[in-house]
Design a protein around this motif. Structure first.
Motif, PDB file in Angstrom:
ATOM      1  N   THR A  51     -47.536  -5.731  -8.332  1.00 11.38           N
ATOM      2  CA  THR A  51     -47.108  -6.977  -8.979  1.00 11.38           C
ATOM      3  C   THR A  51     -45.722  -7.376  -8.502  1.00 11.38           C
ATOM      4  O   THR A  51     -44.775  -6.595  -8.600  1.00 11.38           O
ATOM      5  CB  THR A  51     -47.086  -6.825 -10.506  1.00 11.38           C
ATOM      6  N   TRP A  52     -45.601  -8.591  -8.003  1.00  7.05           N
ATOM      7  CA  TRP A  52     -44.299  -9.099  -7.584  1.00  7.05           C
ATOM      8  C   TRP A  52     -43.686  -9.965  -8.693  1.00  7.05           C
ATOM      9  O   TRP A  52     -44.358 -10.370  -9.637  1.00  7.05           O
ATOM     10  CB  TRP A  52     -44.392  -9.878  -6.288  1.00  7.05           C
ATOM     11  N   SER A  53     -42.392 -10.209  -8.565  1.00  8.17           N
ATOM     12  CA  SER A  53     -41.638 -10.827  -9.662  1.00  8.17           C
ATOM     13  C   SER A  53     -41.101 -12.199  -9.286  1.00  8.17           C
ATOM     14  O   SER A  53     -41.649 -12.886  -8.416  1.00  8.17           O
ATOM     15  CB  SER A  53     -40.492  -9.893 -10.069  1.00  8.17           C
ATOM     16  N   THR A  93     -49.697 -12.381 -11.713  1.00  6.74           N
ATOM     17  CA  THR A  93     -50.746 -12.027 -12.676  1.00  6.74           C
ATOM     18  C   THR A  93     -50.941 -13.075 -13.761  1.00  6.74           C
ATOM     19  O   THR A  93     -51.638 -12.826 -14.747  1.00  6.74           O
ATOM     20  CB  THR A  93     -50.412 -10.686 -13.359  1.00  6.74           C
ATOM     21  N   GLY A  94     -50.312 -14.246 -13.600  1.00  6.01           N
ATOM     22  CA  GLY A  94     -50.396 -15.260 -14.641  1.00  6.01           C
ATOM     23  C   GLY A  94     -49.357 -15.084 -15.725  1.00  6.01           C
ATOM     24  O   GLY A  94     -49.402 -15.766 -16.760  1.00  6.01           O
ATOM     25  N   GLU A  95     -48.399 -14.184 -15.479  1.00  2.64           N
ATOM     26  CA  GLU A  95     -47.353 -13.912 -16.466  1.00  2.64           C
ATOM     27  C   GLU A  95     -45.994 -13.868 -15.783  1.00  2.64           C
ATOM     28  O   GLU A  95     -45.796 -13.127 -14.825  1.00  2.64           O
ATOM     29  CB  GLU A  95     -47.604 -12.568 -17.152  1.00  2.64           C
ATOM     30  N   TYR A 301     -53.690 -15.434  -1.482  1.00  7.47           N
ATOM     31  CA  TYR A 301     -52.918 -16.603  -1.910  1.00  7.47           C
ATOM     32  C   TYR A 301     -51.612 -16.703  -1.137  1.00  7.47           C
ATOM     33  O   TYR A 301     -51.235 -17.783  -0.654  1.00  7.47           O
ATOM     34  CB  TYR A 301     -52.655 -16.497  -3.413  1.00  7.47           C
ATOM     35  N   LEU A 302     -50.930 -15.581  -0.990  1.00  8.45           N
ATOM     36  CA  LEU A 302     -49.668 -15.564  -0.248  1.00  8.45           C
ATOM     37  C   LEU A 302     -49.889 -15.962   1.207  1.00  8.45           C
ATOM     38  O   LEU A 302     -49.098 -16.738   1.776  1.00  8.45           O
ATOM     39  CB  LEU A 302     -49.029 -14.178  -0.325  1.00  8.45           C
ATOM     40  N   GLU A 303     -50.954 -15.479   1.812  1.00  7.32           N
ATOM     41  CA  GLU A 303     -51.228 -15.814   3.202  1.00  7.32           C
ATOM     42  C   GLU A 303     -51.598 -17.293   3.348  1.00  7.32           C
ATOM     43  O   GLU A 303     -51.220 -17.939   4.341  1.00  7.32           O
ATOM     44  CB  GLU A 303     -52.332 -14.921   3.750  1.00  7.32           C
ATOM     45  N   LYS A 304     -52.301 -17.828   2.364  1.00 15.24           N
ATOM     46  CA  LYS A 304     -52.639 -19.264   2.403  1.00 15.24           C
ATOM     47  C   LYS A 304     -51.385 -20.116   2.303  1.00 15.24           C
ATOM     48  O   LYS A 304     -51.258 -21.146   2.996  1.00 15.24           O
ATOM     49  CB  LYS A 304     -53.599 -19.589   1.250  1.00 15.24           C
TER      50      LYS A 304
END
Length: 313
Positions: A51-53, A93-95, A301-304
């Motif tokens: 999980t990234w911040s 994560t939606g948070e 998602y990050l690559e897109k």
């Protein structure tokens, strides 16, 4: 700009961020006894592994805005930051679970329409956290990609991009120095060359400004040889910049760099993110351990985001 370079940057940044999230605020002494060696779960923020911040969230929020608008639109970037703050957009994560006080205050000021975007960032000397440094690379890469350089005119824009949340000259300078070094890496220089050429450019541009004394250690030819106990890894922007560059100068691959940055302790996620972004550009996404990338949240998602961003750089 080649999307491969952008993927190296963003995956390098996000992976470093995710490695640091579970141990943020842990002391160096604690991490020496039980060092981070791979992705961990839970810990400081009770998040799943990978999980990234906020470091990554604000970076991709900036990238999405630049891509959609085809330019640096400060109003729109801040609208994206507000979406992240209020609606948890651009999260792993939606948070949304991490935000610095200076960044929060700037976004709140923007939401209340109290000031124009580039005046929202605090200008007090005690508001020099690393919150603009951690998300400056999209502006740096966009300017380098469209103009072929980072010079005086570009540095003024980098300062404005910093001032969306961090408007003090020390924060602006830190972003400028980092951008000058990043430009040299993008120009094909190795880490040592990029550091030397970038710092020479920084001295030429900032040298007459009294605030540049805060970066005097980076001007010392023996900076890379400093022992680890002389490197601070706090959330102060000068400390983060020093720790980032010291780690880059003292490692020879992405994995070693990321683990060295995280295991300094303190503001682990941001040190590793800021260092990881440059390391990702230099070493490439293929240098990031496959098991780390497999754990990284929302990798597709990050690559897109990077594929889309490449079209405007």
């Amino acid at each position: 700009m080649d999307a491969k370079i952008l993927k190296g940057m963003l995956l390098g940044l996000a992976t470093g961020d995710a490695l640091g999230v579970p141990v943020e605020f842990e002391s160096r002494l604690t991490l020496r006894a039980e060092p981070v060696e791979n992705m961990r779960a839970f810990g400081s923020w009770n998040q799943p592994a990978g999980t990234w911040s906020d470091d990554t969230s604000l970076t991709i929020a900036a990238m999405e805005s630049i891509t959609r608008r085809g330019k640096l639109d400060y109003q729109d970037v801040m609208e994206n930051f507000l979406r992240w703050y209020e609606r948890d957009d651009f999260t792993a994560t939606g948070e949304r679970f991490d935000i610095g006080n200076t960044t929060r205050s700037a976004i709140v000021r923007f939401s209340r329409k109290l000031l124009p975007p580039t005046k929202c960032g605090a200008t007090e000397e005690n508001s020099n956290g690393n919150g603009s440094l951690m998300r400056i690379l999209p502006a740096t890469i966009y300017l380098y990609g469209t103009r072929g350089k980072i010079g005086g005119d570009e540095l003024k824009i980098i300062h404005e991009f910093s001032a969306l949340t961090h408007g003090h000259i020390i924060s602006c300078m830190a972003c400028g120095i980092y951008s000058l070094i990043a430009a040299q890496i993008l120009n094909g220089k190795n880490i040592s060359e990029a550091f030397s050429i970038g710092m020479d450019a920084a001295k030429n541009f900032y040298g007459t400004n009294d605030a540049f004394k805060n970066f005097s250690r980076l001007c010392d030819e023996n900076f890379a040889a400093l022992p680890e106990d002389k490197i601070s890894s706090s959330g102060y922007v000068v400390d983060t910049l020093e720790a980032t560059l010291w780690c880059l100068l003292n490692t020879a691959d992405y994995k070693t760099l990321a683990l060295k940055a995280v295991n300094l302790g303190g503001d682990t996620d941001t040190t590793a993110a800021v260092a990881g972004g440059l390391a990702g550009i230099f070493y490439g996404a293929e240098s990031i351990p496959a098991e780390w990338l497999a754990t990284l949240k929302r990798r597709d998602y990050l690559e897109k985001i990077c594929d889309d961003f490449a079209s405007v750089c």
